[in-house]
Design an enzyme around this catalytic site. Structure first.
Site, mmCIF file in Angstrom:
data_model
loop_
_atom_site.group_PDB
_atom_site.id
_atom_site.type_symbol
_atom_site.label_atom_id
_atom_site.label_comp_id
_atom_site.label_asym_id
_atom_site.label_seq_id
_atom_site.Cartn_x
_atom_site.Cartn_y
_atom_site.Cartn_z
ATOM 1 N N TYR A 39 25.372 0.179 8.553
ATOM 2 C CA TYR A 39 25.099 1.070 9.688
ATOM 3 C C TYR A 39 26.145 0.905 10.788
ATOM 4 O O TYR A 39 26.433 1.852 11.505
ATOM 5 C CB TYR A 39 23.711 0.782 10.277
ATOM 6 C CG TYR A 39 22.593 1.546 9.619
ATOM 7 C CD1 TYR A 39 22.319 1.376 8.266
ATOM 8 C CD2 TYR A 39 21.811 2.435 10.342
ATOM 9 C CE1 TYR A 39 21.284 2.069 7.664
ATOM 10 C CE2 TYR A 39 20.775 3.130 9.749
ATOM 11 C CZ TYR A 39 20.517 2.952 8.409
ATOM 12 O OH TYR A 39 19.496 3.639 7.818
ATOM 13 N N LYS B 285 21.805 -6.627 -3.587
ATOM 14 C CA LYS B 285 22.511 -6.225 -4.817
ATOM 15 C C LYS B 285 23.619 -7.236 -5.064
ATOM 16 O O LYS B 285 24.816 -6.901 -5.068
ATOM 17 C CB LYS B 285 23.066 -4.793 -4.649
ATOM 18 C CG LYS B 285 22.015 -3.708 -4.859
ATOM 19 C CD LYS B 285 21.549 -3.555 -6.307
ATOM 20 C CE LYS B 285 22.614 -2.908 -7.173
ATOM 21 N NZ LYS B 285 22.152 -2.811 -8.602
ATOM 22 N N ASP C 290 17.322 -2.487 -6.423
ATOM 23 C CA ASP C 290 16.891 -1.362 -7.270
ATOM 24 C C ASP C 290 15.591 -1.709 -7.998
ATOM 25 O O ASP C 290 14.675 -0.885 -8.105
ATOM 26 C CB ASP C 290 18.003 -0.923 -8.240
ATOM 27 C CG ASP C 290 18.590 -2.064 -9.064
ATOM 28 O OD1 ASP C 290 18.353 -3.239 -8.719
ATOM 29 O OD2 ASP C 290 19.298 -1.768 -10.059
ATOM 30 N N ASP D 195 15.968 0.490 4.994
ATOM 31 C CA ASP D 195 15.681 1.888 5.332
ATOM 32 C C ASP D 195 15.050 2.583 4.141
ATOM 33 O O ASP D 195 14.011 3.247 4.253
ATOM 34 C CB ASP D 195 16.992 2.583 5.743
ATOM 35 C CG ASP D 195 16.776 4.027 6.125
ATOM 36 O OD1 ASP D 195 15.807 4.300 6.851
ATOM 37 O OD2 ASP D 195 17.579 4.880 5.699
ATOM 38 N N ASP E 7 10.759 3.524 3.368
ATOM 39 C CA ASP E 7 10.218 4.874 3.140
ATOM 40 C C ASP E 7 9.353 4.891 1.878
ATOM 41 O O ASP E 7 8.294 5.518 1.847
ATOM 42 C CB ASP E 7 11.349 5.905 2.989
ATOM 43 C CG ASP E 7 11.645 6.648 4.287
ATOM 44 O OD1 ASP E 7 11.482 6.040 5.364
ATOM 45 O OD2 ASP E 7 12.049 7.832 4.230
HETATM 46 C C1 IPM Z 1 14.600 4.837 10.267
HETATM 47 C C2 IPM Z 1 15.393 6.118 10.326
HETATM 48 C C3 IPM Z 1 16.715 5.846 11.024
HETATM 49 C C4 IPM Z 1 17.485 4.856 10.181
HETATM 50 C C5 IPM Z 1 17.540 7.102 11.320
HETATM 51 C C6 IPM Z 1 16.770 8.105 12.151
HETATM 52 C C7 IPM Z 1 18.852 6.770 11.974
HETATM 53 O O1 IPM Z 1 15.549 6.637 9.064
HETATM 54 O O2 IPM Z 1 14.338 4.246 11.328
HETATM 55 O O3 IPM Z 1 14.223 4.433 9.169
HETATM 56 O O4 IPM Z 1 18.199 5.248 9.233
HETATM 57 O O5 IPM Z 1 17.414 3.670 10.472
HETATM 58 MG MG MG Z 2 14.469 5.619 7.523
#
Ligand code: IPM
Ligand code: MG
Length: 365
Positions: free
Chosen positions: A141, A192, A224, A248, A252
């Site tokens: 990042y 990884k 993975d 990240d 999700d």
């Molecule tokens: C998260 C989001 C952020 C990230 C974006 C909005 C920059 O996806 O907080 O998970 O990638 O960290």
């Molecule tokens: Mg995210």
């Protein structure tokens, strides 16, 4: 002495879900349970529209001075064309970096009432309680160089840099092990190392840290494989510690196990101040600004309210009150209240404000 909260609702559904937190704060203050002073600022596209920046320096000052920052969500198609440096996400990344919020806690809990709302079978997710500990101020990042260069032959080259120093890995692993000690006493470290040097170092440091925690079971897992195991058998996990990018992605996936991305809160914490012991902190839902449903009163405010509960727990040591807010969320779900993202047959469809009101009503009861 009152404590200061800096509210940054952001864009899209951010403002609607933040309004529910504001109602909750007003209620808790009126009940004498808290003494919060709030101030609000702009971040993301709304800050760009007002100031031409993803967050203004003045709002950054306020964020740095506050006891905690409560953040909604940023982004939307309206700002797709703005320069990369001032895109909405840059505001969030600046907050994380300038407040040095290296530790991102993303708990995925499957509320019993929602076990059937998940896209996975009930028996896979029922009782799920895992925590992703994501490194938040390093890795790809922020690594330099980060650029696209024109090669002059009709081709371009893009570079992002994945970079970690051992101290960054050490401190995030310690956060993970400390938290595992308060929960299921198991840490998986995901990287990884089979293809990345940063993964080799990550694993080396994780093993070193593990030696300081003999009471915690430790396992390495390739990132993975972690993604696959999250949908195959997520209940094998207690704490997963991983880098910024894998965190990240994996968070999700973990969020969807709980029924909806609209359910998952997060806390981003800095190191404790050596003198006061206080940490800088930002609390935000894991979901985004959902421009497709913004302004329609449909957004699920639970991840936002649960993020505020994390603030009570981690910034203000109001553990009992945090428990009560989380119980109120579980109770309204038990009562069958559902925003569209978690709607199920036979449930009662509600909008953003009704969900917020119902949670506050449970706290009254
Ligand atoms: C998260 C989001 C952020 C990230 C974006 C909005 C920059 O996806 O907080 O998970 O990638 O960290
Ligand atoms: Mg995210």
């Amino acid at each position: 002495m009152s404590q200061t909260l800096f509210l940054l609702p952001g864009d899209g559904i951010g403002t609607e879900i933040m309004a529910e937190v504001e109602k909750l704060i007003a209620f808790l203050n009126a009940e004498g349970l808290t003494d919060f002073e709030t101030d609000a600022g702009l971040v993301g596209g709304s800050a760009y529209d007002a100031h031409g920046a993803a967050i203004s320096d003045a709002d950054m000052e306020k964020a740095l001075a506050a006891d905690a920052v409560i953040f909604g969500a940023v982004g939307g198609p309206k700002w797709d064309g703005v320069p990369y440096d001032v895109r909405p996400e840059a505001g969030l990344l600046r907050l994380r970096k300038d407040l040095a919020l290296f530790a991102n806690l993303r708990p995925a809990i499957c509320y019993p009432a929602l076990a059937d709302a998940s896209s996975l079978k009930r028996e896979i997710v029922e009782g799920l309680d895992l925590l992703v500990v994501r490194e938040l101020t390093g890795g790809v990042y922020f690594g330099e160089p980060k650029e696209i260069t024109d090669l002059g032959n009709g081709q371009k080259r893009a570079v992002d840099t994945q970079v970690y120093e051992s101290y960054e890995i050490d401190r995030i692993c310690r956060v993970a092990f400390d938290l595992a000690g308060t929960r299921g006493k198991k840490v998986h470290s995901a990287d990884k190392k089979n293809v990345m040097k940063s993964g080799v170092l990550w694993d080396e440091i994780a093993h070193q840290v593990a030696k300081d925690y003999p009471g915690i079971a430790f396992e390495h897992i390739l990132a993975d494989n972690a993604a696959m195991q999250l949908v195959r058998n997520p209940k094998q996990f207690d704490v997963i510690v991983t880098d910024n990018l894998f965190g990240d992605v994996l968070s999700d996936a973990a969020a969807m196990l709980t029924g909806s991305l609209g359910m998952l809160p997060s806390a981003s914490l800095g190191a404790p101040d050596p003198e006061t012991g206080k940490r800088k902190a930002l609390y935000e839902p894991v979901h985004g600004s959902a421009p497709d449903i913004a302004g329609q009163g449909k957004a699920n405010p639970i991840a936002m309210i649960a993020s505020f509960a994390m603030a009570l727990r981690y910034s203000f040591e109001m553990v009992e009150l945090a428990d009560r807010v989380e119980k109120a969320i579980a109770d309204v779900l038990e009562d069958g209240l559902r925003t569209p993202d978690i709607m199920q047959d036979g449930a009662k469809a509600v909008g953003t404000t009704e969900m917020g009101d119902a949670i506050i009503a449970k706290l009254k009861g």
